[in-house]
Design a protein around this motif. Structure first.
Motif, short mmCIF file in Angstrom:
data_model
loop_
_atom_site.label_atom_id
_atom_site.label_comp_id
_atom_site.label_asym_id
_atom_site.label_seq_id
_atom_site.Cartn_x
_atom_site.Cartn_y
_atom_site.Cartn_z
N VAL A 14 1.11 -1.13 0.17
CA VAL A 14 -0.38 0.40 0.36
C VAL A 14 1.26 1.10 0.10
CG1 VAL A 14 -1.54 1.12 1.18
CG2 VAL A 14 -1.50 -1.19 1.23
N PHE A 15 0.69 2.31 -1.35
CA PHE A 15 1.71 3.49 -1.04
C PHE A 15 0.39 4.11 -0.71
CE2 PHE A 15 3.24 0.52 -3.93
CZ PHE A 15 5.11 0.82 -4.07
N LYS A 16 1.33 5.22 -0.70
CA LYS A 16 0.18 7.10 0.06
C LYS A 16 0.58 7.68 -1.40
CE LYS A 16 1.09 7.55 4.88
NZ LYS A 16 2.08 8.58 5.55
N GLY A 17 -0.30 8.48 -1.57
CA GLY A 17 -0.31 9.02 -3.48
C GLY A 17 0.10 10.70 -3.05
N SER A 18 -0.11 11.53 -3.74
CA SER A 18 -0.28 12.63 -3.25
C SER A 18 -1.34 12.96 -2.98
CB SER A 18 0.50 13.51 -4.58
OG SER A 18 -0.07 12.82 -5.66
N ALA A 19 -2.16 12.50 -3.12
CA ALA A 19 -3.80 13.36 -2.99
C ALA A 19 -4.01 12.74 -1.53
CB ALA A 19 -4.75 12.28 -3.19
N PHE A 20 -3.57 11.83 -0.39
CA PHE A 20 -3.30 11.38 0.89
C PHE A 20 -3.12 12.65 1.87
CE2 PHE A 20 -2.56 9.58 5.15
CZ PHE A 20 -2.63 8.66 4.78
N PRO A 21 -4.08 12.68 2.96
CA PRO A 21 -4.40 14.20 3.87
C PRO A 21 -2.49 13.68 4.66
CG PRO A 21 -6.14 12.38 3.99
CD PRO A 21 -5.22 12.26 2.91
N GLY A 22 -1.97 15.27 5.33
CA GLY A 22 -1.36 15.47 6.15
C GLY A 22 0.37 15.12 5.10
N ALA A 23 1.54 15.48 5.68
CA ALA A 23 2.71 15.53 5.33
C ALA A 23 3.12 14.00 5.37
CB ALA A 23 3.41 16.48 6.47
N GLY A 24 4.45 13.99 5.16
CA GLY A 24 4.75 11.95 5.15
C GLY A 24 5.27 11.63 4.14
#
Length: 176
Positions: free
Chosen positions: A137-147
């Protein structure tokens, strides 16, 4: 399903990988799909119905694949807090998505059932490759918040040691 995928919600995590064992019945079912010409099937629905419809559209119901699709879609639905998921199953024979990138989604699940797995760049800048049946599972650019966001790509199938290989890849996204 292991809780390792829950780590994706940690602010210091951009990628969570479940390193699962290959089950022979799942591998056999997935491999039979590579005898067909390249294809892309996309279904958006509630997790169980999406998995059922995806298998129905294969025109040959594979119980092992259906059970795995359903399990992954249900787990992803919980992770993404989305009652509807978009499932895309692809038989890939070319260099689609060959450039390293971050997806324009909140979260994305990827699993390669047959063939070389998705490549990603680790924090040290080294290119890594997922193995067959691993679930990421990857975080994409639309994932809320920093990281962190992790660059990834489909492995190049037209050059090097991968020439002539094909892949069966499942991609799951949330539907807003």
């Amino acid at each position: 399903m292991p809780s390792v995928l829950d780590r994706i919600h940690s602010s210091d995590t951009g990628l969570a990988i479940w390193r699962r064992f290959t089950r022979l019945n799942l591998l056999v079912s997935a491999s039979t799909l590579l005898t067909r010409p390249p294809f892309t099937l996309t279904i958006a629905d509630a997790p169980e119905m999406a998995a059922r419809r995806l298998c129905h559209d294969l025109l040959l119901f594979h119980w092992a694949l259906y059970a795995d699709f359903r399990r992954l879609a249900t787990r992803f639905s919980t992770l993404a807090a989305s009652p509807v998921v978009r499932m895309r199953l692809e038989h890939v024979t070319d260099d689609s998505c060959g450039k390293f990138h971050v997806d324009a989604v909140g979260l994305r699940l990827l699993c390669t059932y047959v063939g070389p797995g998705t490549e990603w760049v680790d924090p040290g800048g080294k290119i890594r490759r997922m193995t067959t049946m691993e679930v990421a599972v990857f975080k994409g650019s639309a994932f809320p918040g920093a990281g962190p966001r992790v660059l990834h790509r489909s492995p190049p199938l037209s050059t090097g040691t991968l020439v002539g290989q094909s892949r069966l890849v499942l991609c799951i996204d949330a539907v807003p």
